[in-house]
Scaffold this motif. Structure first.
Motif, PDB file in Angstrom:
ATOM      1  N   ARG A 203      24.489  79.161  40.863  1.00 21.08           N
ATOM      2  CA  ARG A 203      25.878  79.308  40.512  1.00 21.08           C
ATOM      3  C   ARG A 203      26.391  80.201  41.401  1.00 21.08           C
ATOM      4  NH1 ARG A 203      26.269  79.187  34.470  1.00 21.08           N
ATOM      5  NH2 ARG A 203      24.367  78.307  33.679  1.00 21.08           N
ATOM      6  N   VAL A 204      27.545  80.023  41.767  1.00 28.05           N
ATOM      7  CA  VAL A 204      28.404  80.725  42.755  1.00 28.05           C
ATOM      8  C   VAL A 204      29.580  81.136  42.298  1.00 28.05           C
ATOM      9  CG1 VAL A 204      29.339  80.849  44.994  1.00 28.05           C
ATOM     10  CG2 VAL A 204      27.274  79.257  44.484  1.00 28.05           C
ATOM     11  N   ARG A 205      30.062  82.317  42.362  1.00 29.22           N
ATOM     12  CA  ARG A 205      31.505  82.827  41.866  1.00 29.22           C
ATOM     13  C   ARG A 205      32.417  82.439  43.186  1.00 29.22           C
ATOM     14  NH1 ARG A 205      34.009  83.691  37.861  1.00 29.22           N
ATOM     15  NH2 ARG A 205      32.803  83.467  36.360  1.00 29.22           N
ATOM     16  N   GLY A 206      32.820  81.385  43.181  1.00 27.84           N
ATOM     17  CA  GLY A 206      33.498  81.004  44.541  1.00 27.84           C
ATOM     18  C   GLY A 206      34.802  80.376  44.157  1.00 27.84           C
ATOM     19  N   ALA A 207      35.354  79.286  44.772  1.00 27.40           N
ATOM     20  CA  ALA A 207      36.433  78.550  44.469  1.00 27.40           C
ATOM     21  C   ALA A 207      36.359  77.168  44.820  1.00 27.40           C
ATOM     22  CB  ALA A 207      37.564  79.234  45.195  1.00 27.40           C
ATOM     23  N   LEU A 208      37.024  76.095  44.535  1.00 30.39           N
ATOM     24  CA  LEU A 208      36.654  74.739  44.687  1.00 30.39           C
ATOM     25  C   LEU A 208      38.102  74.381  45.075  1.00 30.39           C
ATOM     26  CD1 LEU A 208      34.611  72.998  42.085  1.00 30.39           C
ATOM     27  CD2 LEU A 208      34.055  73.297  44.461  1.00 30.39           C
TER      28      LEU A 208
ATOM     29  N   ALA B  86      44.737  70.781  44.628  1.00 30.14           N
ATOM     30  CA  ALA B  86      44.582  71.515  43.760  1.00 30.14           C
ATOM     31  C   ALA B  86      43.505  72.606  44.214  1.00 30.14           C
ATOM     32  CB  ALA B  86      44.403  71.289  42.484  1.00 30.14           C
ATOM     33  N   ARG B  87      43.627  73.730  43.622  1.00 34.25           N
ATOM     34  CA  ARG B  87      42.619  74.747  44.083  1.00 34.25           C
ATOM     35  C   ARG B  87      42.183  75.496  42.538  1.00 34.25           C
ATOM     36  NH1 ARG B  87      40.303  78.333  47.995  1.00 34.25           N
ATOM     37  NH2 ARG B  87      39.979  80.356  47.506  1.00 34.25           N
ATOM     38  N   GLU B  88      40.980  75.704  42.527  1.00 30.72           N
ATOM     39  CA  GLU B  88      40.543  76.689  41.220  1.00 30.72           C
ATOM     40  C   GLU B  88      39.590  77.427  41.636  1.00 30.72           C
ATOM     41  OE1 GLU B  88      40.841  76.092  37.812  1.00 30.72           O
ATOM     42  OE2 GLU B  88      42.594  74.492  38.165  1.00 30.72           O
ATOM     43  N   ARG B  89      39.785  78.663  41.196  1.00 33.61           N
ATOM     44  CA  ARG B  89      38.547  79.856  41.365  1.00 33.61           C
ATOM     45  C   ARG B  89      37.777  79.877  40.086  1.00 33.61           C
ATOM     46  NH1 ARG B  89      40.556  84.843  44.719  1.00 33.61           N
ATOM     47  NH2 ARG B  89      38.254  85.641  44.159  1.00 33.61           N
ATOM     48  N   GLY B  90      36.609  80.242  40.295  1.00 35.53           N
ATOM     49  CA  GLY B  90      35.672  80.526  39.093  1.00 35.53           C
ATOM     50  C   GLY B  90      34.097  80.312  39.311  1.00 35.53           C
TER      51      GLY B  90
ATOM     52  N   GLY C 221      30.645  73.272  36.167  1.00 34.15           N
ATOM     53  CA  GLY C 221      31.415  74.618  36.094  1.00 34.15           C
ATOM     54  C   GLY C 221      32.779  74.487  35.693  1.00 34.15           C
ATOM     55  N   ILE C 222      33.531  75.322  35.442  1.00 36.17           N
ATOM     56  CA  ILE C 222      34.894  75.272  34.694  1.00 36.17           C
ATOM     57  C   ILE C 222      36.057  74.472  36.040  1.00 36.17           C
ATOM     58  CG2 ILE C 222      37.042  76.656  33.948  1.00 36.17           C
ATOM     59  CD1 ILE C 222      35.266  77.882  32.210  1.00 36.17           C
ATOM     60  N   ALA C 223      35.650  75.308  37.054  1.00 33.68           N
ATOM     61  CA  ALA C 223      36.472  74.698  38.366  1.00 33.68           C
ATOM     62  C   ALA C 223      36.496  73.375  38.399  1.00 33.68           C
ATOM     63  CB  ALA C 223      36.000  75.641  39.484  1.00 33.68           C
ATOM     64  N   ALA C 224      35.258  72.792  38.436  1.00 34.30           N
ATOM     65  CA  ALA C 224      35.202  71.352  38.831  1.00 34.30           C
ATOM     66  C   ALA C 224      35.541  70.633  37.600  1.00 34.30           C
ATOM     67  CB  ALA C 224      33.472  71.070  38.915  1.00 34.30           C
TER      68      ALA C 224
END
Ligand SMILES: Cc1cc2nc3c(=O)[nH]c(=O)nc-3n(C[C@H](O)[C@H](O)[C@H](O)COP(=O)(O)OP(=O)(O)OC[C@H]3O[C@@H](n4cnc5c(N)ncnc54)[C@H](O)[C@@H]3O)c2cc1C
Length: 449
Positions: A234-239, A249-253, A264-267
């Motif tokens: 798991r990585v605290r990153g952004a997609l 679109a860009r999602e952090r999380g 993960g929620i971002a995906a």
């Protein structure tokens, strides 16, 4: 006695049943109309199972800020929520709006769905990004409140009763006919379809505009060897989701790697927009802007060289910043070796004469955007909603009434509405259920008067 049948005892079906029974009771207090029976037909052995599964059993039942534009078919959602707010305020809606502006009362403030739950006795608390959970932190808390209100309203719950087909009133019968899977049939004067995202055209009267359903809000599969190497990390990153040269679109999380791709929620949120052929770009370092990544790595290499008393290698630079398997993948993707000295510093000191300064650019590029080509949904069992269902163009936003079939209503995920994670999908289910229940009661009342 007139009957309102609700097909499906999930989030939308249960609020529809409560709203219909309470509205019908209110009407019967006035002289005239005959009593109305409200029955929920549920395929499984008990109602509300789908609610218990939400939010990992905690039920993220709504969000403090509901923005209709987050939804697929947001204009329909905006119009519906405006009507619901007007009902709660006891005023006529100002008109069916196609923008979210009419909902300016909503962000940050109470709304009709939250009022409904507050009246039902639910106490909740807010977590990050406005996510609302019951204070007891268990989905049962939400279902218990609904059950008490269903009982008080006198709703009949008929479980183990899957409805296979709904026949509209016609020449042979002036009422709806519900054909059940076990061969039984029931009649009803109004029907609310609240079967969730698995709704299929064969359940509905023929000819209803229908958008083919597909699972979404789930993990994404990618065509790349890297996720397999990072499985379970798991990585605290952004997609970011890219279509050619356009950022979709860009999602952090939290980004969670799986053998097949990214979860993960971002995906999950990007899965609603992704198409095969798109690319995911994983940003492992969202705290550093893309334009500053090169300088960040070079300065880090300089600083570490001084502390470690040797020219910093890529292993040195990535250690302590990302996990070792992530570092391995990044270096492979950048075609850089771990023991290679970072070219920005000490290039002349390194045994192999140092690398070209492009190594810093190459590592910066994959650190800020490791590219993974999307092939589709990764694991359908994890998907939280279906895209598609009854086309919203066929529905009256104020009630969910099917315009072409008087007495037939659609609520919840059975309509072509879905939203990202955060409590928005359940919010729609409750809201559209309340509207459909009241709409069905009004139809019955109209038939009496
Ligand atoms: C694992 C998971 C977690 C989720 N977590 C969240 C969350 O935390 N927050 C959020 O906002 N959303 C969440 N969602 C999405 C949310 O659960 C749905 O959007 C919402 O439940 C839709 O409500 P609904 O009433 O339309 O459908 P459902 O809740 O799916 O209810 C449909 C009901 O109809 C019944 N049924 C189906 N077909 C028939 C038939 N032919 N005859 C009779 N009965 C039938 C089903 O058994 C079911 O009880 C989650 C979804 C999943 C799968």
């Amino acid at each position: 006695m007139k009957t309102i049948a609700i097909i499906g005892g999930g989030a939308a079906g249960l609020t529809a049943a409560i709203a219909a029974a309470e509205a019908a009771r209110k009407a019967t207090e006035a002289p005239g109309p005959a009593p109305v029976s409200v029955t929920v037909y549920e395929a499984s052995d008990r109602v509300g199972r789908s609610i218990l599964a939400t939010g990992n059993g905690r039920c993220n039942f709504s969000n403090a800020v509901i923005e209709p534009e987050l939804y697929r078919n947001g204009a329909h959602v905006a119009a519906a929520l405006e009507v619901l707010e007007a009902q709660a305020a006891g005023v006529e809606p100002s008109g069916v709006s196609s923008t979210s502006e009419a909902l300016s009362v909503l962000p940050g403030g109470p709304n009709a769905v939250l009022s409904f739950f507050a009246e039902s006795g639910l106490v909740w608390r807010e977590e990050g990004e406005g996510r609302l959970y019951p204070l007891a932190n268990k989905a049962t808390s939400v279902l218990d409140c609904l059950r008490a209100r269903l009982e008080a309203a006198g709703v009949n719950l008929v479980c183990d009763s899957a409805v296979e087909a709904i026949e509209a009133p016609g020449e042979r019968c002036a009422r709806f006919t519900l054909r059940l899977a076990d061969g039984r049939f029931e009649r009803a004067d109004a029907v609310i379809v609240a079967v969730g995202g698995r709704v299929a055209p064969r359940l509905l009267p023929a000819g209803l505009p229908f958008v083919k359903t597909a699972l979404t809000l789930g993990p994404l599969a990618v065509k790349s060897p890297y996720p397999r190497q990072l499985d379970n990390i798991r990585v605290r990153g952004a997609l970011e989701l890219w279509r050619g040269t356009s950022l979709v679109a860009r999602e952090r999380g939290e980004v969670m790697f799986r053998k097949y791709g990214v979860s993960g929620i971002a995906a999950f949120n990007l899965s609603r927009l992704a198409q095969p052929g798109d690319e995911l770009a994983v940003d492992f370092l969202p705290v550093v802007a893309g334009a500053e990544a090169f300088a960040f790595l070079a300065e880090r290499a300089c600083a570490l060289s001084a502390v470690l008393d040797h020219p910093a290698t890529w292993d040195d630079v990535l250690r302590g910043m990302v996990l070792a398997p992530v570092a391995e993948v990044l270096l492979k993707a950048a075609s850089v070796r771990g023991e290679q000295v970072v070219s920005a510093v000490g290039a002349s000191d390194s045994a192999d004469g140092g690398a070209a300064s492009s190594d810093v650019a190459a590592v910066a590029a994959v650190l800020k955007g490791l590219r993974l080509p999307v092939t589709g949904i990764g694991d359908e069992r994890q998907c939280q909603v279906h895209r598609g269902g009854v086309a919203v163009e066929a529905l009256d936003a104020a009630t969910g009434r099917v315009r072409a079939v008087p007495g037939l209503f659609v609520a919840g995920e059975a309509a072509d509405v879905d939203a990202p994670c955060g409590g928005y999908n359940l919010h729609w289910a409750w809201a559209s259920g309340l509207l459909a229940g009241r709409g069905a009661a009004a139809v019955i009342e109209g038939a009496h008067s």
